[in-house]
Design a protein around this motif. Structure first.
Motif, short mmCIF file in Angstrom:
data_model
loop_
_atom_site.label_atom_id
_atom_site.label_comp_id
_atom_site.label_asym_id
_atom_site.label_seq_id
_atom_site.Cartn_x
_atom_site.Cartn_y
_atom_site.Cartn_z
N GLU A 199 138.59 103.11 -62.81
CA GLU A 199 139.33 102.75 -61.62
C GLU A 199 138.63 101.61 -60.92
O GLU A 199 137.43 101.66 -60.65
CB GLU A 199 139.48 103.95 -60.67
N TRP A 256 143.04 100.21 -54.73
CA TRP A 256 142.45 100.78 -55.93
C TRP A 256 143.45 100.69 -57.06
O TRP A 256 144.65 100.92 -56.86
CB TRP A 256 142.07 102.23 -55.72
N SER A 314 141.52 99.86 -67.51
CA SER A 314 140.57 100.14 -68.58
C SER A 314 139.78 98.87 -68.91
O SER A 314 140.23 97.76 -68.66
CB SER A 314 141.28 100.65 -69.84
N VAL A 336 144.92 96.42 -66.30
CA VAL A 336 145.26 97.05 -65.03
C VAL A 336 146.74 97.38 -65.09
O VAL A 336 147.57 96.48 -65.21
CB VAL A 336 144.96 96.14 -63.84
N SER A 385 144.12 101.71 -61.25
CA SER A 385 143.70 102.36 -62.49
C SER A 385 143.86 101.39 -63.65
O SER A 385 144.84 100.66 -63.74
CB SER A 385 144.55 103.61 -62.74
N LEU A 404 139.18 109.33 -61.78
CA LEU A 404 140.13 108.62 -62.63
C LEU A 404 141.38 109.45 -62.79
O LEU A 404 141.34 110.67 -62.85
CB LEU A 404 139.50 108.37 -64.00
N LEU A 405 142.52 108.80 -62.85
CA LEU A 405 143.77 109.51 -63.01
C LEU A 405 143.92 110.01 -64.44
O LEU A 405 143.92 109.22 -65.37
CB LEU A 405 144.94 108.58 -62.65
N GLU A 435 131.14 101.14 -56.91
CA GLU A 435 132.46 101.09 -57.53
C GLU A 435 132.51 99.88 -58.47
O GLU A 435 131.68 98.98 -58.36
CB GLU A 435 133.58 100.99 -56.49
N SER A 467 150.45 104.74 -61.96
CA SER A 467 150.55 103.37 -61.45
C SER A 467 151.97 103.07 -61.01
O SER A 467 152.94 103.54 -61.62
CB SER A 467 150.14 102.36 -62.53
#
Length: 212
Positions: free
Chosen positions: A115, A104, A108, A166, A106, A13-14, A186, A71
Motif C-alpha cells: 500500500e 492511500w 504492487s 497501482v 493499493s 494491505l487489502l 510508509e 480500488s
C-alpha cells in the motif's frame, strides 16, 4: 493538497488484491444509479449497493465509480475492466482522500502487494530497508547516496523497480530510493511514478490515468 512526507503507519494491505477481478461493463448510466454487466450478468445498482465484489460508489449520466477489489475504478459506458486485460480505453483510477487527510493506494512492486502513500513532495518512490527486504529487493547493489532528511543526513540506495502497479495502472522500470533505518514508515508513491502517468486532484479525489 496531496500529502507531503510525514510519518504515518502503513495501513493493512487489502486482501482483495490476491483474488482475480471480475469482468465488468457499465451499460447504462443515470444520476445515482448504473446498469452494470458483471461476468455476463446484468444488474441495476444504486449508489451504495453491491453485487459480489463490485460496489457502486457514485454515478452520473456521464460516468460511474465502482469499487472493485479494494480500488475505485472510473467507468464510462461500455468500458470493460478485467485485471490483466488491455481495455481499449485508457485505464483510470480514482482515489478518495481518507479520514487522515491523505491518499492511500493499493498496488504492487514487482508483483508483491503493497500500500502506497501518495507523496508529490518525494522525487522518487521511497521506502525503508525493512520494506525493501519484504519486497525482495537487492537494494545493497543499488547506487549508494547521501540524502538530507528532517532527521539529518541519511544513507540511501537508488534502485530501479521492474514493475510498479497501482490499481490497474502499471509502469515499467521505475526509479526508487531505499533509505537506511526505519523511515519513512510508509512506502511513498513519489514523482518517479506520477510523472509517467496522468493525474489530478479535485475535491478530495485523486484521479490517475495510464498514458498507454
Amino acid at each position: 493538497m496531496v500529502r507531503k512526507w510525514i510519518g504515518i503507519s502503513v495501513l493493512s494491505l487489502l486482501p482483495a488484491l490476491v483474488f482475480a477481478a471480475p469482468q465488468v461493463q457499465v451499460v447504462g448510466l443515470f444520476n445515482g444509479a448504473a446498469v452494470v454487466n458483471i461476468d455476463g450478468q446484468r444488474k441495476m445498482l444504486k449508489v451504495g449497493q453491491r453485487q459480489g465484489d463490485v460496489e457502486l460508489i457514485s454515478a452520473t449520466s456521464r460516468e460511474a465509480v465502482l469499487r472493485i477489489g479494494g480500488s475505485n475504478q472510473t467507468f464510462t459506458l461500455s468500458r470493460e475492466y478485467s485485471d490483466g486485460f488491455a481495455a481499449p480505453h485508457k485505464r483510470q483510477l480514482s482515489i478518495a482522500r481518507r479520514n487522515d487527510g491523505h491518499y492511500w493506494a493499493s498496488g504492487s512492486v514487482n508483483g508483491q502487494p503493497i500500500e502506497f502513500l501518495v507523496d508529490t513532495g518525494a522525487s522518487t518512490i521511497a521506502m525503508n530497508e525493512s520494506q525493501a527486504s519484504r519486497l525482495g529487493l537487492d537494494y545493497l547493489k543499488g547506487q549508494s547516496v547521501q540524502v538530507n532528511t528532517a532527521g539529518g543526513t541519511r544513507r540511501a540506495w537508488l534502485v530501479r523497480l521492474d514493475r510498479v502497479k497501482v490499481g490497474t495502472i502499471e509502469v515499467l522500470g521505475v526509479e526508487a530510493m531505499v533509505l537506511a533505518g526505519g523511515h519513512p514508515t510508509e512506502t511513498l508513491l513519489g514523482m518517479s511514478f506520477l510523472n509517467r502517468v496522468g493525474w489530478r486532484e479535485d475535491q478530495g479525489v485523486l484521479y490517475v490515468e495510464g498514458k498507454n
